[in-house]
Design an enzyme around this catalytic site. Structure first.
Site, PDB file in Angstrom:
ATOM      1  N   GLY A   1       0.685  -1.221  -0.505  1.00  0.00           N
ATOM      2  CA  GLY A   1      -0.143   0.145  -0.003  1.00  0.00           C
ATOM      3  C   GLY A   1       0.709   1.406   0.368  1.00  0.00           C
ATOM      4  O   GLY A   1       0.399   2.102  -0.629  1.00  0.00           O
TER       5      GLY A   1
ATOM      6  N   ASP B   1       0.495   3.461   3.554  1.00  0.00           N
ATOM      7  CA  ASP B   1      -0.722   4.197   2.972  1.00  0.00           C
ATOM      8  C   ASP B   1      -1.840   5.043   4.079  1.00  0.00           C
ATOM      9  O   ASP B   1      -2.613   6.160   3.962  1.00  0.00           O
ATOM     10  CB  ASP B   1      -1.401   3.381   2.039  1.00  0.00           C
ATOM     11  CG  ASP B   1      -1.316   1.538   2.315  1.00  0.00           C
ATOM     12  OD1 ASP B   1      -1.397   1.937   4.176  1.00  0.00           O
ATOM     13  OD2 ASP B   1      -2.533   1.506   1.944  1.00  0.00           O
TER      14      ASP B   1
ATOM     15  N   ASP C   1      -5.500   2.220   9.882  1.00  0.00           N
ATOM     16  CA  ASP C   1      -7.114   1.881  10.089  1.00  0.00           C
ATOM     17  C   ASP C   1      -7.945   1.335  11.849  1.00  0.00           C
ATOM     18  O   ASP C   1      -6.908   1.812  12.443  1.00  0.00           O
ATOM     19  CB  ASP C   1      -7.586   0.837   9.140  1.00  0.00           C
ATOM     20  CG  ASP C   1      -8.660   0.637   8.943  1.00  0.00           C
ATOM     21  OD1 ASP C   1      -9.319   1.132   9.974  1.00  0.00           O
ATOM     22  OD2 ASP C   1      -9.445  -0.365   8.141  1.00  0.00           O
TER      23      ASP C   1
ATOM     24  N   LYS D   1      -7.601   7.162   9.635  1.00  0.00           N
ATOM     25  CA  LYS D   1      -9.197   7.041   9.547  1.00  0.00           C
ATOM     26  C   LYS D   1      -9.698   6.996  10.930  1.00  0.00           C
ATOM     27  O   LYS D   1      -9.277   6.733  11.990  1.00  0.00           O
ATOM     28  CB  LYS D   1      -9.225   5.226   9.255  1.00  0.00           C
ATOM     29  CG  LYS D   1     -10.417   5.110   8.028  1.00  0.00           C
ATOM     30  CD  LYS D   1     -10.679   3.474   7.790  1.00  0.00           C
ATOM     31  CE  LYS D   1     -10.203   4.002   6.437  1.00  0.00           C
ATOM     32  NZ  LYS D   1     -10.901   2.189   6.154  1.00  0.00           N
TER      33      LYS D   1
ATOM     34  N   VAL E   1     -11.254   3.260   0.956  1.00  0.00           N
ATOM     35  CA  VAL E   1     -10.686   4.001  -0.045  1.00  0.00           C
ATOM     36  C   VAL E   1      -9.484   3.864  -0.631  1.00  0.00           C
ATOM     37  O   VAL E   1      -9.408   2.786  -0.204  1.00  0.00           O
ATOM     38  CB  VAL E   1     -10.381   5.548  -0.089  1.00  0.00           C
ATOM     39  CG1 VAL E   1     -11.236   6.115   1.400  1.00  0.00           C
ATOM     40  CG2 VAL E   1      -9.153   5.427   1.494  1.00  0.00           C
TER      41      VAL E   1
ATOM     42  N   ASP F   1      -5.831  -0.833  -2.034  1.00  0.00           N
ATOM     43  CA  ASP F   1      -6.578  -1.763  -3.036  1.00  0.00           C
ATOM     44  C   ASP F   1      -7.716  -1.904  -2.729  1.00  0.00           C
ATOM     45  O   ASP F   1      -7.788  -2.138  -1.741  1.00  0.00           O
ATOM     46  CB  ASP F   1      -5.454  -2.728  -3.535  1.00  0.00           C
ATOM     47  CG  ASP F   1      -5.478  -3.275  -2.345  1.00  0.00           C
ATOM     48  OD1 ASP F   1      -4.881  -3.015  -0.860  1.00  0.00           O
ATOM     49  OD2 ASP F   1      -6.015  -4.648  -1.974  1.00  0.00           O
TER      50      ASP F   1
HETATM   51  P1  IMP Z   1      -4.314  -1.590   9.874  1.00  0.00           P
HETATM   52  O1  IMP Z   1      -4.096  -2.886  10.527  1.00  0.00           O
HETATM   53  O2  IMP Z   1      -6.553  -1.482   9.833  1.00  0.00           O
HETATM   54  O3  IMP Z   1      -4.185  -0.054  10.750  1.00  0.00           O
HETATM   55  O4  IMP Z   1      -5.350  -1.435   8.598  1.00  0.00           O
HETATM   56  C1  IMP Z   1      -3.770  -0.819   7.293  1.00  0.00           C
HETATM   57  C2  IMP Z   1      -3.846  -1.793   6.623  1.00  0.00           C
HETATM   58  O5  IMP Z   1      -5.073  -2.008   5.977  1.00  0.00           O
HETATM   59  C3  IMP Z   1      -3.007  -0.485   5.841  1.00  0.00           C
HETATM   60  O6  IMP Z   1      -1.983  -0.313   5.325  1.00  0.00           O
HETATM   61  C4  IMP Z   1      -3.932  -0.959   4.936  1.00  0.00           C
HETATM   62  O7  IMP Z   1      -2.901  -1.618   3.538  1.00  0.00           O
HETATM   63  C5  IMP Z   1      -5.656  -1.800   4.731  1.00  0.00           C
HETATM   64  N1  IMP Z   1      -6.120  -1.294   4.536  1.00  0.00           N
HETATM   65  C6  IMP Z   1      -6.623  -0.102   5.993  1.00  0.00           C
HETATM   66  N2  IMP Z   1      -8.188   0.667   5.691  1.00  0.00           N
HETATM   67  C7  IMP Z   1      -7.881   0.290   4.013  1.00  0.00           C
HETATM   68  C8  IMP Z   1      -8.678   1.339   3.505  1.00  0.00           C
HETATM   69  O8  IMP Z   1     -10.045   1.825   3.483  1.00  0.00           O
HETATM   70  N3  IMP Z   1      -8.094   1.107   1.153  1.00  0.00           N
HETATM   71  C9  IMP Z   1      -7.236   0.029   1.926  1.00  0.00           C
HETATM   72  N4  IMP Z   1      -6.973  -0.156   2.386  1.00  0.00           N
HETATM   73  C10 IMP Z   1      -7.203  -0.421   3.751  1.00  0.00           C
HETATM   74 MG    MG Z   2      -0.678  -1.536   4.154  1.00  0.00          MG
END
Ligand code: IMP
Ligand code: MG
Length: 182
Positions: free
Chosen positions: A48, A104, A107, A135, A159, A165
């Protein structure tokens, strides 16, 4: 699946990346002040962060090495975090280095929380995280993560584009957009 609307356009992204790069450069110089050969390691999280990193590094004019790591949390068509997994080797020689992790989007916090812990355990001289998107999670994150640089705060929707992606697609779109519900 189609993109329903553009959330952040390419010009706005480019301006923000330039401003973030300038701030990161100034902070790196401050953190490494007095070191003759500071070792700067930029660590993009694949896949990402690929596009954002390519733009960001051209606004950080210091000697650096780039050491990508692959972490996945969205197998296939899932749009919520399934827990973070590191694939392959993570650098183990980061003691004394100035490390900047780039991703990127923040989340659930699981990806960056995991990598921050793994890297911090190596006692780098400094450790910072830069994300393009942050986010907004009204219910809180699975893991609260300290992030030093954040490009844009967005609402809690899925997104794509500019590296992000859905099921492996849409990463090459120049703007960040929201998918149409299917
Ligand atoms: P986390 O571990 O939930 O914080 O997610 C982080 C990873 O999930 C990021 O590096 C992104 O690759 C993917 N991700 C989280 N939200 C989105 C989104 O809205 N669109 C696409 N990829 C996302
Ligand atoms: Mg990622």
């Amino acid at each position: 699946m189609n993109v329903a609307r553009t959330l952040i356009g390419r010009d706005e992204i480019a301006k923000r990346a330039a401003a973030m790069g300038a701030q990161i450069t100034a902070d790196l110089k401050r953190h490494s002040h007095g070191e003759e050969h500071p070792r700067v390691v930029l660590m993009p999280i694949l896949t990402g962060a690929l596009v954002f990193t390519a733009d960001l590094i051209r606004h950080i004019p210091v000697q650096m090495s780039i050491r990508p790591v692959t972490i996945s949390s969205y197998p296939g068509t899932a749009t919520t975090s399934q827990g973070a997994n590191i694939h392959g080797a993570v650098p183990t020689d980061l003691k004394g280095a100035h490390v900047l992790i780039v991703d990127d989007i923040l989340d659930s916090g699981r990806t960056l929380g995991l990598l921050r812990r793994v890297i911090a355990a190596q006692r780098p001289a400094s450790l910072q995280i830069a994300v393009l998107l942050n986010k907004n999670k009204p219910g809180g994150r699975s893991e609260e993560v300290e992030v030093e640089y954040s490009g844009f705060e967005i609402e809690d929707e899925f997104v794509v584009g500019y590296g992000l992606d859905f099921d492996g697609y849409f990463r090459n779109l120049p703007d960040i957009g929201v998918l149409a519900p299917s």
